[in-house]
Design a protein around this motif. Structure first.
Motif, PDB file in Angstrom:
ATOM      1  N   ILE A 140     -26.792 -52.679   1.663  1.00 55.73           N
ATOM      2  CA  ILE A 140     -25.815 -51.616   1.490  1.00 55.73           C
ATOM      3  C   ILE A 140     -24.395 -52.007   1.944  1.00 55.73           C
ATOM      4  N   LYS A 146     -20.041 -36.904   0.742  1.00 58.56           N
ATOM      5  CA  LYS A 146     -20.283 -37.116  -0.694  1.00 58.56           C
ATOM      6  C   LYS A 146     -21.774 -37.060  -1.039  1.00 58.56           C
ATOM      7  N   PHE A 147     -22.617 -37.609  -0.150  1.00 54.29           N
ATOM      8  CA  PHE A 147     -24.043 -37.690  -0.475  1.00 54.29           C
ATOM      9  C   PHE A 147     -24.871 -36.574   0.171  1.00 54.29           C
ATOM     10  N   LEU A 177     -18.394 -49.551   2.567  1.00 55.62           N
ATOM     11  CA  LEU A 177     -19.262 -50.029   3.655  1.00 55.62           C
ATOM     12  C   LEU A 177     -19.006 -51.501   3.974  1.00 55.62           C
ATOM     13  N   ALA A 178     -18.660 -52.288   2.916  1.00 53.80           N
ATOM     14  CA  ALA A 178     -18.348 -53.698   3.154  1.00 53.80           C
ATOM     15  C   ALA A 178     -17.142 -53.787   4.095  1.00 53.80           C
ATOM     16  N   SER A 199     -22.690 -44.139  -9.760  1.00 53.64           N
ATOM     17  CA  SER A 199     -22.049 -43.178  -8.847  1.00 53.64           C
ATOM     18  C   SER A 199     -20.581 -43.553  -8.643  1.00 53.64           C
ATOM     19  N   ILE A 209     -31.259 -43.205   1.493  1.00 49.07           N
ATOM     20  CA  ILE A 209     -31.198 -44.481   0.753  1.00 49.07           C
ATOM     21  C   ILE A 209     -32.599 -45.107   0.744  1.00 49.07           C
ATOM     22  N   GLY A 228     -16.916 -44.339  -7.067  1.00 50.99           N
ATOM     23  CA  GLY A 228     -16.529 -45.251  -5.975  1.00 50.99           C
ATOM     24  C   GLY A 228     -16.850 -46.685  -6.346  1.00 50.99           C
ATOM     25  N   PRO A 229     -16.032 -47.615  -5.837  1.00 47.69           N
ATOM     26  CA  PRO A 229     -16.210 -49.009  -6.211  1.00 47.69           C
ATOM     27  C   PRO A 229     -17.306 -49.742  -5.415  1.00 47.69           C
ATOM     28  N   GLY A 230     -17.802 -49.133  -4.350  1.00 53.26           N
ATOM     29  CA  GLY A 230     -18.825 -49.822  -3.553  1.00 53.26           C
ATOM     30  C   GLY A 230     -18.215 -50.804  -2.570  1.00 53.26           C
ATOM     31  N   LEU A 231     -17.018 -50.483  -2.086  1.00 51.93           N
ATOM     32  CA  LEU A 231     -16.357 -51.400  -1.146  1.00 51.93           C
ATOM     33  C   LEU A 231     -16.272 -50.837   0.268  1.00 51.93           C
ATOM     34  N   ASN A 252     -18.514 -40.789   2.784  1.00 51.75           N
ATOM     35  CA  ASN A 252     -19.843 -41.027   2.187  1.00 51.75           C
ATOM     36  C   ASN A 252     -20.829 -39.936   2.591  1.00 51.75           C
ATOM     37  N   VAL A 272     -26.286 -47.952  -4.634  1.00 47.32           N
ATOM     38  CA  VAL A 272     -27.677 -47.625  -4.975  1.00 47.32           C
ATOM     39  C   VAL A 272     -27.727 -47.167  -6.430  1.00 47.32           C
ATOM     40  N   GLU A 273     -26.829 -46.284  -6.767  1.00 45.89           N
ATOM     41  CA  GLU A 273     -26.733 -45.815  -8.149  1.00 45.89           C
ATOM     42  C   GLU A 273     -25.494 -46.448  -8.752  1.00 45.89           C
TER      43      GLU A 273
HETATM   44  P1  ADP Z   1     -17.771 -46.623  -1.967  1.00 39.92           P
HETATM   45  O1  ADP Z   1     -16.664 -47.442  -1.431  1.00 39.92           O
HETATM   46  O2  ADP Z   1     -17.865 -46.619  -3.446  1.00 39.92           O
HETATM   47  O3  ADP Z   1     -17.908 -45.290  -1.323  1.00 39.92           O
HETATM   48  P2  ADP Z   1     -19.718 -47.639  -0.155  1.00 39.92           P
HETATM   49  O4  ADP Z   1     -19.699 -49.083   0.128  1.00 39.92           O
HETATM   50  O5  ADP Z   1     -19.121 -46.759   0.869  1.00 39.92           O
HETATM   51  O6  ADP Z   1     -19.121 -47.413  -1.579  1.00 39.92           O
HETATM   52  O7  ADP Z   1     -21.193 -47.209  -0.362  1.00 39.92           O
HETATM   53  C1  ADP Z   1     -22.001 -47.967  -1.206  1.00 39.92           C
HETATM   54  C2  ADP Z   1     -23.203 -47.181  -1.640  1.00 39.92           C
HETATM   55  O8  ADP Z   1     -23.984 -46.869  -0.496  1.00 39.92           O
HETATM   56  C3  ADP Z   1     -22.950 -45.885  -2.257  1.00 39.92           C
HETATM   57  O9  ADP Z   1     -22.682 -46.005  -3.628  1.00 39.92           O
HETATM   58  C4  ADP Z   1     -24.249 -45.152  -2.022  1.00 39.92           C
HETATM   59  O10 ADP Z   1     -25.189 -45.556  -3.002  1.00 39.92           O
HETATM   60  C5  ADP Z   1     -24.702 -45.679  -0.677  1.00 39.92           C
HETATM   61  N1  ADP Z   1     -24.333 -44.791   0.437  1.00 39.92           N
HETATM   62  C6  ADP Z   1     -23.322 -44.950   1.321  1.00 39.92           C
HETATM   63  N2  ADP Z   1     -23.335 -43.972   2.252  1.00 39.92           N
HETATM   64  C7  ADP Z   1     -24.374 -43.153   1.945  1.00 39.92           C
HETATM   65  C8  ADP Z   1     -24.895 -41.963   2.531  1.00 39.92           C
HETATM   66  N3  ADP Z   1     -24.381 -41.418   3.614  1.00 39.92           N
HETATM   67  N4  ADP Z   1     -25.982 -41.404   1.938  1.00 39.92           N
HETATM   68  C9  ADP Z   1     -26.543 -41.962   0.839  1.00 39.92           C
HETATM   69  N5  ADP Z   1     -26.094 -43.090   0.257  1.00 39.92           N
HETATM   70  C10 ADP Z   1     -25.017 -43.683   0.793  1.00 39.92           C
END
Ligand code: ADP
Length: 546
Positions: free
Chosen positions: A494, A456-457, A512-513, A505, A486, A507-510, A453, A501-502
């Motif tokens: 998050i 990527k960001f 961080l969970a 964008s 963020i 990735g599935p958004g899983l 992440n 957030v977007e």
């Molecule tokens: P994925 O599994 O798709 O990478 P995450 O759960 O890791 O999704 O992240 C969810 C969202 O959190 C991302 O889509 C992004 O919007 C935000 N995010 C995570 N890490 C960062 C970061 N380091 N900087 C900015 N936004 C972040």
């Protein structure tokens, strides 16, 4: 001139000359109403029957003596002032008379000016005394009124507080009727509420009604229905009640409407068995209780509606929860099924690339490489889903010593090509080796998710720093970037599954969970600090560091 021309003066004296002087020459010309007696017994009787404002009494009359008359008058509670007439040389007699209650004395020979002055003085004293008494009575009355008001208001506010906070319907209605009878002293009390459907009044609470009282039954006392229609209080007593049903048990009745939004929703009634009319003040007080009743009833209805809503929301939530659980289970099953074939395809393509990659032409190798990358992310996704949705899959399967510095370095090595491609520098700040007890594979996934992440960001030229510190028994790991950051409103969410957030964008958004699940399953905590345009810091702790 006398202060009051009609003041009645009784003169008791057997000296006819002085009697004449007092009566004819002094007092009558001044407008006093004079009555006379020439012996004690007659004087006593006149004093009692005519109630003069002032008495002039000779102490030396014959028969019933002046002292006897004084004593008898005081004994009978006669309290008009008495001036005694004493011989000129007999101040001692005057003193004795004072002890018996005389107010003043005149020494013989009587002089006109002295008579006038003495009579005027005691009359003035009397007037002042009466005024003082009247004033005292007024003050006492005002005090009593005030105390009564304070009592009423205290009771009212107590009733208000009590009924407004009651949420049990039965206690609420009983409380209102109890309060109504308390502030009006009504021996009986009851409350009827309009049954909107049937258009009639139903009895909902009663106090001291004779006979067996059945609540929630249609109620018709002859008065409440009138109040319901008029919307005004009704105060009836005695014969005027003859036509009302309630006259069989009560001779005075007071009803107040209970209103909500200009609608009479019920009637509050108090009654006396005897024809003892209710006062205007009691009408006001009952109306005040009825107002409290209205607030309490409206509150209660709102409360019940809210409770109902909360219940259905809870139900919906539970249903959703069950549904989500089923969906999660299905998802976990599906990903389990897919992991086999995807895993095989991934290994096959990777094997093909390692074995024959060098022999392939560029246009043959590139699609194979792309396929290998896609299969690797698909494999990763399936593994993430399994870990998130299969019960207990995020928990450590083994607790072994894990060197965090090595784990961080391995992850950095993995994402170095990606960072390089994006022009992002990967740096670390790891003072010494920190070892925790945990699951190497799952903790590795935490580093991977945070690092990927961060890269990527991050913009081109950005910098990602991984740092590991130990604070006592706790290891704290931070992955910081100087990327897009963020917005504050997203930060608390998050770590939810599928939250991005977007939304568009990649990735599935899983990720961080999964980070949260794994870290917490290891007994640690995770949080994010971020500001748009300034970058993000993702931190997590792990216990039992050595
Ligand atoms: P994925 O599994 O798709 O990478 P995450 O759960 O890791 O999704 O992240 C969810 C969202 O959190 C991302 O889509 C992004 O919007 C935000 N995010 C995570 N890490 C960062 C970061 N380091 N900087 C900015 N936004 C972040």
């Amino acid at each position: 001139m006398p202060n009051n021309p009609r003041s009645k003066v009784l003169v008791i004296d057997d000296d006819l000359q002085s009697l004449d002087l007092i009566h004819k020459q002094v007092l009558e010309p001044l407008g006093y109403q004079v009555i006379t007696a020439i012996d004690g017994a007659a004087g006593l009787q006149l004093a009692v029957t005519k109630q003069p404002e002032i008495v002039l009494l000779s102490l030396s009359i014959k028969g019933l003596s002046g002292k006897d008359v004084l004593t008898a008058l005081r004994a009978q509670g006669f309290d008009s002032p008495i001036i005694v007439l004493v011989p000129g040389d007999s101040e001692a007699q005057a003193l004795a008379a004072f002890r018996l209650g005389a107010r003043d004395y005149l020494a013989r020979p009587l002089r006109e000016a002295e008579i006038v002055a003495a009579v005027d003085r005691v009359i003035e004293e009397g007037r002042l005394r009466r005024e003082r008494v009247a004033l005292q009575q007024q003050v006492q009355q005002a005090n009593a009124d005030l105390e009564q008001r304070v009592r009423e208001l205290t009771t009212l506010s107590g009733i208000g507080k009590a009924v407004v906070s009651l949420t049990d319907i039965g206690s609420l209605f009983n409380g209102i009727v109890e309060g109504a009878s308390l502030v009006t002293s009504g021996e009986m009390g009851w409350m009827a509420l309009a049954d909107e459907g049937a258009g009639q009044l139903l009895l909902v609470a009663a106090k001291n009604l004779p006979g067996r009282v059945q609540l929630l039954q249609p109620w018709d006392d002859g008065a409440a229905s009138l109040v319901r229609v008029s919307g005004e209080p009704l105060n009836v007593s005695g014969p005027a009640m003859a036509t009302m049903k309630i006259s069989q048990i009560a001779k005075s009745v007071l009803c107040a409407p209970i209103k909500a939004r200009d609608q009479t929703i019920g009637v509050l009634t108090v009654a006396h068995r005897a024809a003892q009319p209710f006062t205007d003040r009691q009408v006001v007080l009952l109306s005040a209780v009825a107002d409290y009743a209205s607030i309490a009833i409206v509150n209660l209805r709102l409360f019940q509606a809210l409770e109902q809503r909360a219940k259905s929301m809870q139900q919906a939530f539970e249903e959703h929860h069950v549904e989500a659980k089923h969906r999660g289970e299905a998802l976990a099953k599906l990903s389990q099924e897919l992991r086999g074939p995807v895993g095989q395809a991934k290994s096959a393509v990777e094997l093909a690339l390692t074995q024959f990659g060098g022999k392939l032409k560029e246009n043959q190798r590139t699609p194979l490489k792309n396929a290998a990358e896609k299969l690797a992310s698909a494999w990763q996704l399936l593994e993430d889903i399994t870990m998130l949705y299969e019960a207990g899959a995020a928990s450590p399967q083994t607790f072994k010593p894990v060197r965090l510095d090595e784990l961080a370095k391995a992850s950095m090595t993995k994402y170095q090509p990606m960072a390089q491609q994006q022009g992002v520098a990967l740096l670390s700040s790891i003072s010494s080796s920190v070892i925790v007890s945990g699951d190497l594979h799952r903790l590795g996934r935490v580093f991977d998710a945070l690092l990927s992440n961060a890269v990527k960001f991050s913009p081109q030229g950005g910098e990602v720093v991984v740092s590991i510190q130990r604070d006592g028994n706790t290891a704290q790991i931070t992955v910081a970037d100087r990327g897009i950051g963020i917005p504050a409103e997203h930060v608390p969410r998050i770590f939810e599954r599928f939250y991005k957030v977007e939304p568009k964008s990649s990735g599935p958004g899983l990720g961080l969970a999964l980070v949260k699940e794994i870290v917490e399953a290891h007994g640690g905590q995770v949080w994010a600090e971020s500001a748009p345009g300034q970058g993000s810091r993702f931190c997590f702790t792990l216990p039992k560091a050595i």
